[in-house]
Write a protein that holds these residues in place. Structure first.
Motif, PDB file in Angstrom:
ATOM      1  N   GLY A 116      34.670  32.402 -15.460  1.00  0.00           N
ATOM      2  CA  GLY A 116      35.373  32.090 -16.706  1.00  0.00           C
ATOM      3  C   GLY A 116      35.821  30.640 -16.743  1.00  0.00           C
ATOM      4  N   TRP A 117      36.339  30.159 -15.623  1.00  0.00           N
ATOM      5  CA  TRP A 117      36.792  28.769 -15.550  1.00  0.00           C
ATOM      6  C   TRP A 117      35.624  27.803 -15.699  1.00  0.00           C
ATOM      7  CZ3 TRP A 117      36.125  25.188 -11.369  1.00  0.00           C
ATOM      8  CH2 TRP A 117      36.860  24.015 -11.515  1.00  0.00           C
ATOM      9  N   ILE A 118      34.489  28.082 -15.047  1.00  0.00           N
ATOM     10  CA  ILE A 118      33.314  27.207 -15.129  1.00  0.00           C
ATOM     11  C   ILE A 118      32.797  27.136 -16.566  1.00  0.00           C
ATOM     12  CG2 ILE A 118      30.852  27.116 -14.524  1.00  0.00           C
ATOM     13  CD1 ILE A 118      32.551  25.871 -12.415  1.00  0.00           C
ATOM     14  N   ILE A 119      32.730  28.263 -17.243  1.00  0.00           N
ATOM     15  CA  ILE A 119      32.242  28.279 -18.628  1.00  0.00           C
ATOM     16  C   ILE A 119      33.197  27.502 -19.523  1.00  0.00           C
ATOM     17  CG2 ILE A 119      31.835  29.788 -20.618  1.00  0.00           C
ATOM     18  CD1 ILE A 119      30.729  31.842 -18.533  1.00  0.00           C
ATOM     19  N   TRP A 120      34.496  27.711 -19.374  1.00  0.00           N
ATOM     20  CA  TRP A 120      35.487  26.970 -20.164  1.00  0.00           C
ATOM     21  C   TRP A 120      35.396  25.477 -19.872  1.00  0.00           C
ATOM     22  CZ3 TRP A 120      39.708  24.198 -18.184  1.00  0.00           C
ATOM     23  CH2 TRP A 120      40.567  23.687 -19.151  1.00  0.00           C
ATOM     24  N   LEU A 121      35.300  25.101 -18.597  1.00  0.00           N
ATOM     25  CA  LEU A 121      35.222  23.697 -18.205  1.00  0.00           C
ATOM     26  C   LEU A 121      33.967  23.049 -18.764  1.00  0.00           C
ATOM     27  CD1 LEU A 121      36.836  21.712 -16.412  1.00  0.00           C
ATOM     28  CD2 LEU A 121      35.256  22.305 -14.576  1.00  0.00           C
ATOM     29  N   ASN A 122      32.848  23.747 -18.711  1.00  0.00           N
ATOM     30  CA  ASN A 122      31.581  23.232 -19.219  1.00  0.00           C
ATOM     31  C   ASN A 122      31.674  22.958 -20.721  1.00  0.00           C
ATOM     32  OD1 ASN A 122      28.896  22.505 -19.368  1.00  0.00           O
ATOM     33  ND2 ASN A 122      28.162  24.603 -19.432  1.00  0.00           N
ATOM     34  N   ARG A 123      32.204  23.892 -21.478  1.00  0.00           N
ATOM     35  CA  ARG A 123      32.329  23.700 -22.933  1.00  0.00           C
ATOM     36  C   ARG A 123      33.289  22.563 -23.271  1.00  0.00           C
ATOM     37  NH1 ARG A 123      32.383  29.990 -24.833  1.00  0.00           N
ATOM     38  NH2 ARG A 123      30.161  30.307 -24.524  1.00  0.00           N
ATOM     39  N   ARG A 124      34.397  22.501 -22.561  1.00  0.00           N
ATOM     40  CA  ARG A 124      35.373  21.437 -22.791  1.00  0.00           C
ATOM     41  C   ARG A 124      34.764  20.067 -22.491  1.00  0.00           C
ATOM     42  NH1 ARG A 124      39.533  20.595 -18.554  1.00  0.00           N
ATOM     43  NH2 ARG A 124      40.031  18.457 -18.949  1.00  0.00           N
ATOM     44  N   PHE A 125      34.030  19.970 -21.386  1.00  0.00           N
ATOM     45  CA  PHE A 125      33.411  18.707 -21.007  1.00  0.00           C
ATOM     46  C   PHE A 125      32.355  18.297 -22.024  1.00  0.00           C
ATOM     47  CE2 PHE A 125      30.605  16.114 -18.192  1.00  0.00           C
ATOM     48  CZ  PHE A 125      31.516  15.112 -17.948  1.00  0.00           C
ATOM     49  N   GLU A 126      31.564  19.238 -22.499  1.00  0.00           N
ATOM     50  CA  GLU A 126      30.555  18.923 -23.517  1.00  0.00           C
ATOM     51  C   GLU A 126      31.205  18.397 -24.794  1.00  0.00           C
ATOM     52  OE1 GLU A 126      28.396  22.534 -24.068  1.00  0.00           O
ATOM     53  OE2 GLU A 126      26.927  22.025 -22.522  1.00  0.00           O
ATOM     54  N   ARG A 127      32.297  19.031 -25.234  1.00  0.00           N
ATOM     55  CA  ARG A 127      32.983  18.567 -26.445  1.00  0.00           C
ATOM     56  C   ARG A 127      33.543  17.159 -26.267  1.00  0.00           C
ATOM     57  NH1 ARG A 127      35.136  23.784 -26.371  1.00  0.00           N
ATOM     58  NH2 ARG A 127      37.100  22.963 -25.569  1.00  0.00           N
ATOM     59  N   ARG A 128      34.140  16.906 -25.124  1.00  0.00           N
ATOM     60  CA  ARG A 128      34.712  15.581 -24.881  1.00  0.00           C
ATOM     61  C   ARG A 128      33.628  14.508 -24.787  1.00  0.00           C
ATOM     62  NH1 ARG A 128      39.958  16.142 -20.986  1.00  0.00           N
ATOM     63  NH2 ARG A 128      41.210  17.274 -22.496  1.00  0.00           N
ATOM     64  N   MET A 129      32.520  14.822 -24.147  1.00  0.00           N
ATOM     65  CA  MET A 129      31.434  13.840 -24.063  1.00  0.00           C
ATOM     66  C   MET A 129      30.874  13.536 -25.442  1.00  0.00           C
ATOM     67  SD  MET A 129      29.214  14.524 -20.644  1.00  0.00           S
ATOM     68  CE  MET A 129      28.681  16.133 -21.153  1.00  0.00           C
ATOM     69  N   ALA A 130      30.663  14.559 -26.235  1.00  0.00           N
ATOM     70  CA  ALA A 130      30.117  14.339 -27.581  1.00  0.00           C
ATOM     71  C   ALA A 130      31.085  13.535 -28.437  1.00  0.00           C
ATOM     72  CB  ALA A 130      29.801  15.678 -28.238  1.00  0.00           C
TER      73      ALA A 130
END
Length: 181
Positions: A154-168
């Motif tokens: 759950g943490w990895i999926i949340w972290l991945n989505r958050r990182f993608e949003r911030r990079m974009a």
């Protein structure tokens, strides 16, 4: 609240190879001691040193490779990544902005390229291991592993989505300001 100077000193400290290695060593030894107890501490410590050395060398190799790909120094990569992660702190230097855009594009491409296998593999690893522990009759370790696996995934999926949003968001912001295409 800390000053920018204090914050910069802390950031530089945690970017050093020995700090990464020490963190990996402490976490590895702590987890192994929690699971297996003090009876095997010499082997756990030796394994921790081997694992810390391996992980540190892989992380430093990745940092050097990323630096070559984006056209900056290896020591600058963690700072650029932190600026991406900190809600869009733009560098003043146009060359650093261009390097940041290249780093963001590189990270986005890696996430797209590896998403199809990385998350299923982690799921199999962290949720499949407890099944083996249950099958072996070790129910307490299986329950601990299952709880950790669900929480970690759950943490990895949340972290991945958050990182993608911030990079974009950062890429759009820099491309809008500097016009990097």
């Amino acid at each position: 609240m800390r000053s920018k100077e204090q914050h910069g000193r802390e950031d530089r400290w945690q970017d050093r190879w020995w700090a990464m290695g020490l963190l990996v060593l402490v976490v590895w030894v702590g987890i192994q001691l929690a699971f297996y107890g003090w009876s095997g501490w010499p082997g756990i410590l030796v394994g921790g040193f081997v694992y810390a050395g391996l992980m540190t060398s892989i992380l430093m190799w990745r940092r050097r490779r990323d630096a070559r790909a984006v056209g900056t120094e290896a020591a600058r990569v963690p700072e650029l990544e932190r600026r991406i992660a900190r809600n869009g702190e733009l560098p003043d230097d146009p060359a650093e902005q261009a390097a940041m855009v290249r780093l963001i594009r590189r990270r986005e491409e890696k996430l797209r390229r590896n998403r199809w296998w990385a998350l299923p593999f982690l799921g199999l690893l962290f949720l499949g291991m407890p099944v083996l522990w249950f099958a072996a009759g070790n129910v307490p370790i299986g329950l601990w592993g299952l709880g950790f696996g669900v929480g970690f995934m759950g943490w990895i999926i949340w972290l991945n989505r958050r990182f993608e949003r911030r990079m974009a968001a950062m890429r759009r912001r820099i491309e809008g300001v500097g016009g990097y295409a």
